[in-house]
Design an enzyme around this catalytic site. Sequence first.
Site, PDB file in Angstrom:
ATOM      1  N   GLU A 132       0.857  -1.176   0.000  1.00 46.50           N
ATOM      2  CA  GLU A 132       0.000   0.000   0.000  1.00 46.50           C
ATOM      3  C   GLU A 132       0.897   1.231   0.000  1.00 46.50           C
ATOM      4  OE1 GLU A 132      -3.491  -0.411   2.187  1.00 46.50           O
ATOM      5  OE2 GLU A 132      -3.567   1.676   2.815  1.00 46.50           O
ATOM      6  N   ARG A 133       0.699   2.050  -1.008  1.00 40.28           N
ATOM      7  CA  ARG A 133       1.521   3.262  -1.172  1.00 40.28           C
ATOM      8  C   ARG A 133       3.000   2.928  -1.369  1.00 40.28           C
ATOM      9  NH1 ARG A 133      -3.148   5.497  -2.410  1.00 40.28           N
ATOM     10  NH2 ARG A 133      -4.551   5.642  -0.636  1.00 40.28           N
ATOM     11  N   ASN A 180      -2.780  -1.390   7.844  1.00 41.61           N
ATOM     12  CA  ASN A 180      -4.078  -1.985   7.525  1.00 41.61           C
ATOM     13  C   ASN A 180      -3.856  -3.488   7.620  1.00 41.61           C
ATOM     14  OD1 ASN A 180      -5.420   0.473   7.067  1.00 41.61           O
ATOM     15  ND2 ASN A 180      -4.612   0.561   4.984  1.00 41.61           N
ATOM     16  N   LYS A 208      -3.161   0.400  14.115  1.00 37.91           N
ATOM     17  CA  LYS A 208      -4.042   1.405  13.524  1.00 37.91           C
ATOM     18  C   LYS A 208      -5.446   0.950  13.871  1.00 37.91           C
ATOM     19  CE  LYS A 208      -5.465   3.273   8.994  1.00 37.91           C
ATOM     20  NZ  LYS A 208      -5.118   3.358   7.548  1.00 37.91           N
ATOM     21  N   GLU A 224     -10.078   4.590   9.142  1.00 41.48           N
ATOM     22  CA  GLU A 224     -10.222   4.109   7.773  1.00 41.48           C
ATOM     23  C   GLU A 224     -10.680   2.656   7.723  1.00 41.48           C
ATOM     24  OE1 GLU A 224      -7.150   6.884   5.325  1.00 41.48           O
ATOM     25  OE2 GLU A 224      -6.229   5.143   6.221  1.00 41.48           O
ATOM     26  N   ARG A 265      -1.259   4.314  16.823  1.00 47.12           N
ATOM     27  CA  ARG A 265      -1.270   5.457  15.906  1.00 47.12           C
ATOM     28  C   ARG A 265      -2.361   6.458  16.250  1.00 47.12           C
ATOM     29  NH1 ARG A 265      -2.037   4.503  10.418  1.00 47.12           N
ATOM     30  NH2 ARG A 265      -0.342   5.720   9.558  1.00 47.12           N
ATOM     31  N   ASP A 322      -2.170  14.441   6.257  1.00 45.70           N
ATOM     32  CA  ASP A 322      -1.686  13.131   5.829  1.00 45.70           C
ATOM     33  C   ASP A 322      -0.500  13.240   4.888  1.00 45.70           C
ATOM     34  OD1 ASP A 322      -1.480  10.425   5.580  1.00 45.70           O
ATOM     35  OD2 ASP A 322      -3.155  10.192   4.208  1.00 45.70           O
ATOM     36  N   GLU A 378       3.940   9.035  -1.209  1.00 49.00           N
ATOM     37  CA  GLU A 378       2.527   8.909  -1.580  1.00 49.00           C
ATOM     38  C   GLU A 378       1.984  10.182  -2.214  1.00 49.00           C
ATOM     39  OE1 GLU A 378       0.050   7.766   1.714  1.00 49.00           O
ATOM     40  OE2 GLU A 378      -1.816   8.059   0.609  1.00 49.00           O
ATOM     41  N   HIS A 393      -3.915  18.408  -0.040  1.00 51.79           N
ATOM     42  CA  HIS A 393      -4.945  17.403  -0.303  1.00 51.79           C
ATOM     43  C   HIS A 393      -5.776  17.743  -1.540  1.00 51.79           C
ATOM     44  CE1 HIS A 393      -7.976  14.335   0.363  1.00 51.79           C
ATOM     45  NE2 HIS A 393      -7.409  13.952   1.477  1.00 51.79           N
TER      46      HIS A 393
END
Lengths: 721, 721
Positions: free
Chosen positions: B185-186, B228, B305, B309, B342, B383, B411, B539
Amino acid sequence: MKKTLLLTFLIIALNSWNALRAEDGYRLWLRYDLVSDPIKLTQYRDCVRNYLVAGNSPTLSAAREELHLGLSGLLGSGIPETHTIDHDGVLVAGKPTDALLANLNLADKLKDAGREGYVIFNTTLNKRKSIVIAANDDSGVLYGVFHFLKLLQTHQDLTGLSVSSVPKIKIRILNHWDNLDRTVERGYAGFSLWDWHKLPDYIDPRYRDYARANASLGINGSVVTNVNANALVLTPAYLEKVAALAGVFRPYGIRIYLTARFNAPMELDGFSTADPLDPEVAKWWTAKVNEIYKYIPDFGGFVVKANSEGQPGPQNYNRTHADGANMLAAALEPHHGIVMWRAFVYDDKVPDDRHKQAYTEFKPYDGTLKENVLIQVKNGAIDFQPREPFHPLFGAMPKTPLMMEFQITQEYLGFASHFVYLATLFKECLDSDTHAKGPGSTVARVIDGSLDNHTLSGMAGVANIGNDRNWCGHPFAQANWYSFGRLAWNHELAAEEIADEWIRMTFTNEKGTVEQIKSMMMASREITVNYMTPLGLHHIMGRGHHYGPGPWVKGGRPDWTSVYYHRADSVGIGFDRTASGSNAAGQYFPPVEKMFGSLEQCPEKYLLWFHHVPWDYKLKSGKTLWNALCDTYYSGVDSVRWLQRTWNKLEGKIDPERFNHVKMLLTIQEKEAVLWRNSCILYFQTFSGKPIPEGLEKPEHPLAYYEKLAFPYAPGIRPRW
Amino acid sequence: MKKTLLLTFLIIALNSWNALRAEDGYRLWLRYDLVSDPIKLTQYRDCVRNYLVAGNSPTLSAAREELHLGLSGLLGSGIPETHTIDHDGVLVAGKPTDALLANLNLADKLKDAGREGYVIFNTTLNKRKSIVIAANDDSGVLYGVFHFLKLLQTHQDLTGLSVSSVPKIKIRILNHWDNLDRTVERGYAGFSLWDWHKLPDYIDPRYRDYARANASLGINGSVVTNVNANALVLTPAYLEKVAALAGVFRPYGIRIYLTARFNAPMELDGFSTADPLDPEVAKWWTAKVNEIYKYIPDFGGFVVKANSEGQPGPQNYNRTHADGANMLAAALEPHHGIVMWRAFVYDDKVPDDRHKQAYTEFKPYDGTLKENVLIQVKNGAIDFQPREPFHPLFGAMPKTPLMMEFQITQEYLGFASHFVYLATLFKECLDSDTHAKGPGSTVARVIDGSLDNHTLSGMAGVANIGNDRNWCGHPFAQANWYSFGRLAWNHELAAEEIADEWIRMTFTNEKGTVEQIKSMMMASREITVNYMTPLGLHHIMGRGHHYGPGPWVKGGRPDWTSVYYHRADSVGIGFDRTASGSNAAGQYFPPVEKMFGSLEQCPEKYLLWFHHVPWDYKLKSGKTLWNALCDTYYSGVDSVRWLQRTWNKLEGKIDPERFNHVKMLLTIQEKEAVLWRNSCILYFQTFSGKPIPEGLEKPEHPLAYYEKLAFPYAPGIRPRW
């Protein structure tokens, strides 16, 4: 800098050389290390003091660069390019039209060589001893250069050279099942080489090394996208990227091909139909093909998987595969592009025997297809199993060029973790006699067009290449890429012969080591059959990922289960494909049908493929089927342990990096072989009700343990979220 | 073999050396090529004729091997290990307890060095001139060895050495957002390094080189799984794999950590709840943690986390983050493991301002957390944007060790295609003054524990490492891994200082080239801010994949849109976070609040972060906001072209492979910078209604063109099927 200081530098730098360069397998069989035999080295340096490539073109530049790289590696420095022949020992590469080679009667020597064939011979030029590599076209020159370098790599004699080589098959092509997000379906060596995101501007140096490796084998085509196709690759943003790849491949004689998603007019341009007989649809494809050729003037054509495993196709519109193939072929024809239409079809209807489906579907199309259509047929009728009898379509469509589809990636042969040399599998199929036109009608002769006088011919290999540093994951998986390419060029080569040259180029020329490694390679595929699917068993692997054993798989679509294929019951095991069963054997020509259809005559390696055989049936060895089954599974595991022992003896004979890599992978293979053996024996035992013969080690766990193992992240499938 | 033949061999082999080893970036900053300055080389070989590492342990073996590798590369061969000191020039590495070093008063020299600090100095041992590397523990010795090798790599003087180095932060750790199927991820440098399928039996040599690179920086922890999280990694089959990795990392002083999926008891063992206050749940985690320590005796702990999300967390059971963290901490406590919880939380409720959420949520927990819990806070409150003001939580939880979370993977900064040196970003945050305890209360002092007297401290970096050959995709992305590690060890280092040493180790010591590359690196992040998000914008990237510009993104959850953040309208642009708006500025300590909250005092780089500013507002330069916005976007693109020109001048000064690699990537960056500029200017123009200032090149396409561009396979996200 003073001289002594320079010498110190020199010695220091040289000695630190080995520590700094690990043998990671990246260089494949094109390692070009200094010839290890000093006598041979001296001889070679005498024969090749300079090289000269006549003419100029991107392909000739590639040949020149390869000679520079190869000779400076193999013979060390001091082998410069020259433009004149005024001393002995100039290696000359060129074409009959080059003035330098005018007096050599090349037209005659090359009359059957076509564009790609070549000759290599000793001669005198300007009264000087020379070696000449000659071909009718630049790509032939390049192939000849690779052949010549191989002579040095394998320590051949350079006097009395009389090489003449012409490919037997026209389209020699890799199929990459690579997706645009860089996952690879059934890929086990990391992820896709193609970094689509950074294309066209960033050209990974690997693209060129990929092209070099293919050119060294004579592979002349690459399908860069998955047969489970994505229409997006046909859009301008992606065509620009594909064109960049094509630009890298072109000098190496490699044309690029794409997979065509059959309903692309709907997905990309909002059409309500993709009916191949709809004039608007045909017009869309013509325009799309014309657009592709603007990006890639030497575009090769399309591979199509239609109406199979959920892919769209002409049958969605009540049209035939022939309608679909001919429509695309018409669009490609003006550009000399081809269609490779896959015969691996099965749709949402479950047939009485999957084995029969491609034959039943495709045989009637024979004679109805346009001249630039090839039907691409897998080696066997099911799906790249460790062992299958040859596909009954071979020989059955004499008016149509059938091309071979081999799988190089080991979807059913232990992924990239198992040591399996596939040339023996390829050869077993190619050498099979279809009897289509009497004895000697081998599959190879169907494929190369000689049996039915086709000029178009092809052999495809589903690539095992990923972004792993060593390309193929297993150091020995490189041999499968290699042997596919060699057999596509010349299917008459023996598996052993190919292994021999590959080992010499890849590892060492030391005779004892070559022989030891060769013995492992030659035995390896049979060993894998033995611990996975002996005696004609097939399709008994884990569901979905195809990793590990799953003889118990049932439920859902019957022809996606194991029980559909092994049909084990209290009486026996095996799929009755004789006249009393599905009669798939009846699809073969009579002598073959008779052999497969007879319990007595059927080769035991195909026994359970064609027959449901009682557990107590006595095999030729005198053993009962059950005991033979057990013995074979156990011998498979024992043989993996033999592979381990044999490999361990090579410590110190080859570089430690690859030695350790293979050693670690053999540990995995041994564990997985035991997993296969225990799972299958324990499961089949529930039907046979018989004990595991005396003296054999007992499985560590009960059957339930093996049935419960789950592998949610086995590689090579689409990730599940 | 005759002598002359041998010499021929030697010369031949040496000359073919360069042709065969491409500079592919694999060796990172640990290249160890022969010292290019012969005078320096002679001096070094005088000072270091042998090396001696006292004692035995896996870590000391690693130190010994690194010295062997490093010295044989840098100084050439002939620097053997010795066990006695009977001549000048022995490099000795060891601990105060080693008899050899007994007379050096090391206890005093190392009294503040802890386990990881070290000293390096010239001295005499047995009356012989020696250089000593000493530390209290083996890991300190290893760090000292890397430091010493760096001295040679960067051509430092070896006389009068008086190095003393102690890490300012205790936990220096990489966070890998790697999934078990090897997607990242990323991640933009290929796929995950961790080949879970082949672990534990196949140990990729890269694992060790990864550990070496980290140890060379003092990074002492690695979280190998995605925040995640996937509970499967906590099952025996995977713990066995994790343990194999831990075994490779251990000698290099690197502990392994995992991400804990909060509802693992439910997913793995059928619990009906994961309520942290349920005794059965706590018992499950205690048992699980005990199990993990059986596999990995030096396991580091968990990153969590939770309730963010879509990740499960204690709030699912109406418990607090503190409840969750303390429950896990209790399980880890007996093993000295830690929890990194986190603060990046947001759940399904949309807040009035995302900026405020972590502060609002976490500040009340201050003082309620167990001693082995760290709260992991991103550098800014949104972020990982190209530029953010520091996070208001820093300084706001004095009773709790707050650790920094930087993002090394880009990212929001052009993925691995853009040349962006992040040390300037890291430093900007670390040097920010929170004023928590008056002036000088920098973020760095919060993080290192010195402001509030915490002994536990940490800095995490979200790794930019993948299986690309050069690890990080962009050759200059390696500098971000490097500078993260260096700053985690010593946040007082200047970005320029770090760039200098990295360039010397990675490319060259040639002064002109070093300066030229440094000028590019030092400017690069500001350039990226300029063409992406100048003047405090944030963003406004493409939705989902975060690739390219998307200032027009709206619809769906408001705080996932661009319009939520830039708030452009006919009056002006920017997010009012002053007292008249969301008052996020009010979360900072008064002097900071005053600065950010005032339109006049707010640094212009944060202007639109805190203020909604009229298009005609005059900036300090005298330009209107609109004109300044345009000028900045245009200057961003111009500066990328300056990067290109500057880089092109380096041709021939560095190796062609990396020269070309960066050159190609700069082509991508230039295209994408133009894409950002044109998209943003045209879009914001629809609000300002003002013309692009005279003299600036006009966008090639209208806004609609940019809005329509789609990037379905941008990397770094989960593939979509």
